[in-house]
Design a protein around this motif. Sequence first.
Motif, PDB file in Angstrom:
ATOM      1  N   LYS A  55       0.838  -1.195   0.000  1.00 39.83           N
ATOM      2  CA  LYS A  55       0.000   0.000   0.000  1.00 39.83           C
ATOM      3  C   LYS A  55       0.879   1.253   0.000  1.00 39.83           C
ATOM      4  CE  LYS A  55      -3.728  -2.108   2.735  1.00 39.83           C
ATOM      5  NZ  LYS A  55      -4.466  -2.028   4.029  1.00 39.83           N
ATOM      6  N   PRO A  56       0.465   2.290  -0.701  1.00 34.89           N
ATOM      7  CA  PRO A  56       1.199   3.554  -0.652  1.00 34.89           C
ATOM      8  C   PRO A  56       1.213   4.114   0.772  1.00 34.89           C
ATOM      9  CG  PRO A  56      -0.372   3.545  -2.463  1.00 34.89           C
ATOM     10  CD  PRO A  56      -0.682   2.346  -1.625  1.00 34.89           C
ATOM     11  N   VAL A  57       2.300   4.753   1.124  1.00 34.82           N
ATOM     12  CA  VAL A  57       2.485   5.264   2.485  1.00 34.82           C
ATOM     13  C   VAL A  57       1.958   6.692   2.573  1.00 34.82           C
ATOM     14  CG1 VAL A  57       4.172   5.900   4.252  1.00 34.82           C
ATOM     15  CG2 VAL A  57       4.460   3.782   2.942  1.00 34.82           C
ATOM     16  N   VAL A  58       1.105   6.934   3.553  1.00 27.81           N
ATOM     17  CA  VAL A  58       0.591   8.277   3.840  1.00 27.81           C
ATOM     18  C   VAL A  58       1.064   8.681   5.224  1.00 27.81           C
ATOM     19  CG1 VAL A  58      -1.479   9.658   4.253  1.00 27.81           C
ATOM     20  CG2 VAL A  58      -1.432   8.023   2.363  1.00 27.81           C
ATOM     21  N   LEU A  59       1.800   9.777   5.289  1.00 29.59           N
ATOM     22  CA  LEU A  59       2.254  10.312   6.573  1.00 29.59           C
ATOM     23  C   LEU A  59       1.190  11.270   7.089  1.00 29.59           C
ATOM     24  CD1 LEU A  59       6.024  11.053   5.815  1.00 29.59           C
ATOM     25  CD2 LEU A  59       4.932   8.912   6.505  1.00 29.59           C
ATOM     26  N   LEU A  60       0.647  10.970   8.244  1.00 29.57           N
ATOM     27  CA  LEU A  60      -0.440  11.762   8.812  1.00 29.57           C
ATOM     28  C   LEU A  60       0.113  12.601   9.955  1.00 29.57           C
ATOM     29  CD1 LEU A  60      -3.465  12.178   8.404  1.00 29.57           C
ATOM     30  CD2 LEU A  60      -3.891  10.347  10.040  1.00 29.57           C
ATOM     31  N   CYS A  61       0.267  13.899   9.686  1.00 25.48           N
ATOM     32  CA  CYS A  61       0.774  14.842  10.692  1.00 25.48           C
ATOM     33  C   CYS A  61      -0.006  16.146  10.543  1.00 25.48           C
ATOM     34  CB  CYS A  61       2.270  15.064  10.545  1.00 25.48           C
ATOM     35  SG  CYS A  61       2.852  15.297   8.852  1.00 25.48           S
ATOM     36  N   PRO A  62      -1.276  16.146  10.938  1.00 23.58           N
ATOM     37  CA  PRO A  62      -2.203  17.226  10.571  1.00 23.58           C
ATOM     38  C   PRO A  62      -2.118  18.487  11.423  1.00 23.58           C
ATOM     39  CG  PRO A  62      -3.354  15.571  11.847  1.00 23.58           C
ATOM     40  CD  PRO A  62      -1.957  15.046  11.647  1.00 23.58           C
ATOM     41  N   ALA A  63      -1.193  18.575  12.355  1.00 23.16           N
ATOM     42  CA  ALA A  63      -1.114  19.748  13.230  1.00 23.16           C
ATOM     43  C   ALA A  63      -1.128  21.043  12.414  1.00 23.16           C
ATOM     44  CB  ALA A  63       0.158  19.677  14.067  1.00 23.16           C
ATOM     45  N   PRO A  64      -1.842  22.065  12.894  1.00 23.85           N
ATOM     46  CA  PRO A  64      -2.491  22.190  14.209  1.00 23.85           C
ATOM     47  C   PRO A  64      -3.866  21.527  14.312  1.00 23.85           C
ATOM     48  CG  PRO A  64      -2.799  24.214  12.993  1.00 23.85           C
ATOM     49  CD  PRO A  64      -1.938  23.336  12.132  1.00 23.85           C
ATOM     50  N   GLN A  65      -4.316  20.864  13.252  1.00 26.17           N
ATOM     51  CA  GLN A  65      -5.536  20.074  13.373  1.00 26.17           C
ATOM     52  C   GLN A  65      -5.241  18.809  14.186  1.00 26.17           C
ATOM     53  OE1 GLN A  65      -8.348  21.128  12.694  1.00 26.17           O
ATOM     54  NE2 GLN A  65      -8.661  21.867  10.614  1.00 26.17           N
ATOM     55  N   LYS A  66      -6.294  18.149  14.602  1.00 23.25           N
ATOM     56  CA  LYS A  66      -6.196  16.845  15.235  1.00 23.25           C
ATOM     57  C   LYS A  66      -6.792  15.799  14.293  1.00 23.25           C
ATOM     58  CE  LYS A  66      -4.555  18.274  19.231  1.00 23.25           C
ATOM     59  NZ  LYS A  66      -3.191  17.888  19.692  1.00 23.25           N
ATOM     60  N   ARG A  67      -6.174  14.637  14.258  1.00 23.06           N
ATOM     61  CA  ARG A  67      -6.641  13.569  13.366  1.00 23.06           C
ATOM     62  C   ARG A  67      -8.126  13.281  13.546  1.00 23.06           C
ATOM     63  NH1 ARG A  67      -3.746   8.906  15.332  1.00 23.06           N
ATOM     64  NH2 ARG A  67      -5.312   9.037  16.979  1.00 23.06           N
ATOM     65  N   ASP A  68      -8.548  13.132  14.800  1.00 26.57           N
ATOM     66  CA  ASP A  68      -9.936  12.736  15.044  1.00 26.57           C
ATOM     67  C   ASP A  68     -10.917  13.889  14.870  1.00 26.57           C
ATOM     68  OD1 ASP A  68      -9.071  10.181  15.565  1.00 26.57           O
ATOM     69  OD2 ASP A  68      -8.906  10.492  17.729  1.00 26.57           O
ATOM     70  N   ARG A  69     -10.418  15.079  14.682  1.00 23.51           N
ATOM     71  CA  ARG A  69     -11.299  16.203  14.377  1.00 23.51           C
ATOM     72  C   ARG A  69     -11.692  16.206  12.913  1.00 23.51           C
ATOM     73  NH1 ARG A  69      -9.420  22.347  15.444  1.00 23.51           N
ATOM     74  NH2 ARG A  69     -10.448  22.087  17.458  1.00 23.51           N
ATOM     75  N   ILE A  70     -10.759  15.842  12.033  1.00 24.57           N
ATOM     76  CA  ILE A  70     -11.034  15.954  10.605  1.00 24.57           C
ATOM     77  C   ILE A  70     -11.415  14.630   9.952  1.00 24.57           C
ATOM     78  CG2 ILE A  70      -9.612  18.010  10.317  1.00 24.57           C
ATOM     79  CD1 ILE A  70      -7.410  16.265   9.177  1.00 24.57           C
ATOM     80  N   PHE A  71     -11.094  13.510  10.600  1.00 27.39           N
ATOM     81  CA  PHE A  71     -11.459  12.212  10.040  1.00 27.39           C
ATOM     82  C   PHE A  71     -12.532  11.562  10.909  1.00 27.39           C
ATOM     83  CE2 PHE A  71      -7.147  12.653   8.327  1.00 27.39           C
ATOM     84  CZ  PHE A  71      -7.353  12.307   6.994  1.00 27.39           C
ATOM     85  N   THR A  72     -13.674  11.281  10.328  1.00 21.77           N
ATOM     86  CA  THR A  72     -14.649  10.443  11.023  1.00 21.77           C
ATOM     87  C   THR A  72     -14.083   9.022  11.090  1.00 21.77           C
ATOM     88  OG1 THR A  72     -15.776   9.822   8.977  1.00 21.77           O
ATOM     89  CG2 THR A  72     -16.564  11.823  10.131  1.00 21.77           C
TER      90      THR A  72
END
Length: 346
Positions: free
Chosen positions: A11-28
């Motif tokens: 699988k392609p690699v996705v680096l998730l570093c959404p600061a200043p957002q929070k992961r659980d704020r933007i992803f259901t």
Amino acid sequence: MKDKTETRSAKPVVLLCPAPQKRDRIFTADALKRLKNNFQVVHLEDSSDPGELDRRLPEAFAIVGQPDLDTGRLEAAENLRALINVEGNFFPNVDYPTAFSHGVRVLGCGSAYAQAVAEYSLGLAIDLARGISWQDAAMRAGEEKYVSESNSGAVLLHRAPVGILGYGNLGRRLHRLIQPFQNEVRIYDPWLPPAVVEEDGGIAATLEETLSASRFIYVFATATADSAHLLDAAKLDLLQQDARIILVSRAAVVDYEALHERLVTGRLYAAIDVWPTEPLPADSPFRELPNVILSPHRAGGIEQAFHSIGDMVVDDLLLMERGLPPVRLQPAAPELVGRYRNKPVG
């Protein structure tokens, strides 16, 4: 070492570093599940290792977030195809020319906020027109006046001349939203030819024409070196008596000291959602003005807008993984992205 067949099937690699957002704020939960089902997701938000980003860059297909990416980091990210800002602003912490020269799509989520900001802006304009929040405060203090006596300074938004400064996602959505009010709408945007404005039923105008002819002014201009204090003392003096100004975009485009001086006289009304310093200091003189609606930078930050960001990210990553272009996120223009002077929203 992995053989070529195994590498192709990974699988392609996705680096998730959404600061200043929070992961659980933007992803259901559903959106995050879709992301993990199709990509190898590296949750850098949860990592306590400051070196993990650099170690992971060579294998990254996409970065969701906008960490510092100088020339060296981008050179190391040899498989990177997408940099996705999920805060809403493109920051000056990326070597954008190198990103574009390496075929990296720079994408933003600004359109996710457009409806929320437009609705809030319209609400502020109606409040400025009719004094709703001021009369609420008066009644709570036992100081209300009734019927026509309470309508001093009230005006109709219907058919009032309107000005829009900046005709991007926010300006266009607001323009559509106010169609039932039958306003004559002047629009100032130096990055657009007049035909774009005229096709939408607006009147392309200079900044001076827009300010002097409008009773309601919506300020959606983006922050650039050229637009710093776009509304300075001289420009604010062009506003007509009893003009209503709605500030919901970038504080940097307004000279707040000059604005305060003119609000003190009572000649203008304002609804302000963005501030040069946030939180607004407790002793800010704006807190004392009776002709100002105060708002704590909340126009776009609602759950529905945040969740739409995650959906947009997953939808476009799935397209790009198939070799197709993204369609939901907003691509950054190489000619413009380096001009922005945005700061993260707290």
